[in-house]
Design a protein around this motif. Structure first.
Motif, short mmCIF file in Angstrom:
data_model
loop_
_atom_site.label_atom_id
_atom_site.label_comp_id
_atom_site.label_asym_id
_atom_site.label_seq_id
_atom_site.Cartn_x
_atom_site.Cartn_y
_atom_site.Cartn_z
N VAL A 36 17.23 13.65 -2.73
CA VAL A 36 15.77 13.51 -2.65
C VAL A 36 15.39 12.17 -2.01
CG1 VAL A 36 13.67 13.38 -4.02
CG2 VAL A 36 15.46 14.99 -4.65
N GLU A 37 16.10 11.11 -2.37
CA GLU A 37 15.78 9.78 -1.85
C GLU A 37 16.02 9.70 -0.34
OE1 GLU A 37 14.21 6.07 -2.22
OE2 GLU A 37 14.44 7.53 -3.83
N TYR A 42 10.12 7.44 5.02
CA TYR A 42 10.27 5.98 4.89
C TYR A 42 9.16 5.29 5.68
CZ TYR A 42 12.31 1.35 5.22
OH TYR A 42 12.53 0.01 5.14
N GLU A 43 8.39 4.46 4.98
CA GLU A 43 7.32 3.72 5.63
C GLU A 43 7.42 2.26 5.23
OE1 GLU A 43 3.38 5.17 5.21
OE2 GLU A 43 3.94 7.23 5.58
#
Length: 155
Positions: A36-37, A42-43
């Motif tokens: 999940v990670e 990604y920001e």
């Protein structure tokens, strides 16, 4: 015997084959353990919150265009500096080339500076946060239902 175009085509085909082989070998060697990670957006190290379909401030584009303008200026100034710095060329022309090159680059920088001054005076570089305009829609659906739906999807 291959023609010049045949050699070029062979080089291009070889380059693409090399890229394909390297990517295939990398796929075989790298671990494949998605979770999940790893699959999250990604920001800049922050968890994204809210809807991504927002309008960007037009000033981002203006600042980017001004940056490109002065970046291109540096690209033009570098060859000028290398030619202007050739002492032998300046001696051969009796110093005339050096003064011509200096005048030319001075005019170039003045024109770009006038462009920057124009953008600055017009206020395109001012970074003022605009006031958001909340749209209003006439509907028979109560606002409380919208609030509940928004809370549900913001988690």
């Amino acid at each position: 015997m291959l023609s010049d175009f045949g050699v070029l085509l062979l080089f291009i085909v070889g380059a693409f084959a090399f890229i394909a082989i390297v990517l295939f070998i990398a796929r075989l060697l790298r671990p494949n353990k998605p979770n999940v990670e790893k699959n999250s957006t990604y920001e800049s190290g922050e968890e994204p919150v809210g809807n991504a379909n927002i309008q960007f401030n037009i000033r981002f584009y203006v600042v980017a265009l001004v940056f490109v303008l002065f970046d291109v200026e540096l690209v033009f100034l570098f060859p000028w500096a290398t030619v202007f710095g050739q002492e032998q060329l300046i001696k051969e022309t009796g110093g005339l080339w050096g003064w011509f090159a200096l005048g030319e680059v001075t005019l170039f920088v003045i024109i770009l500076s006038l462009g920057l001054a124009y953008v600055w005076v017009k206020g395109y570089l001012d970074w003022v946060k605009p006031q958001p305009k909340v749209p209003t829609v006439e509907t028979k659906v109560p606002a409380e239902l919208y609030r509940k739906v928004n809370e549900k999807y913001q988690r």
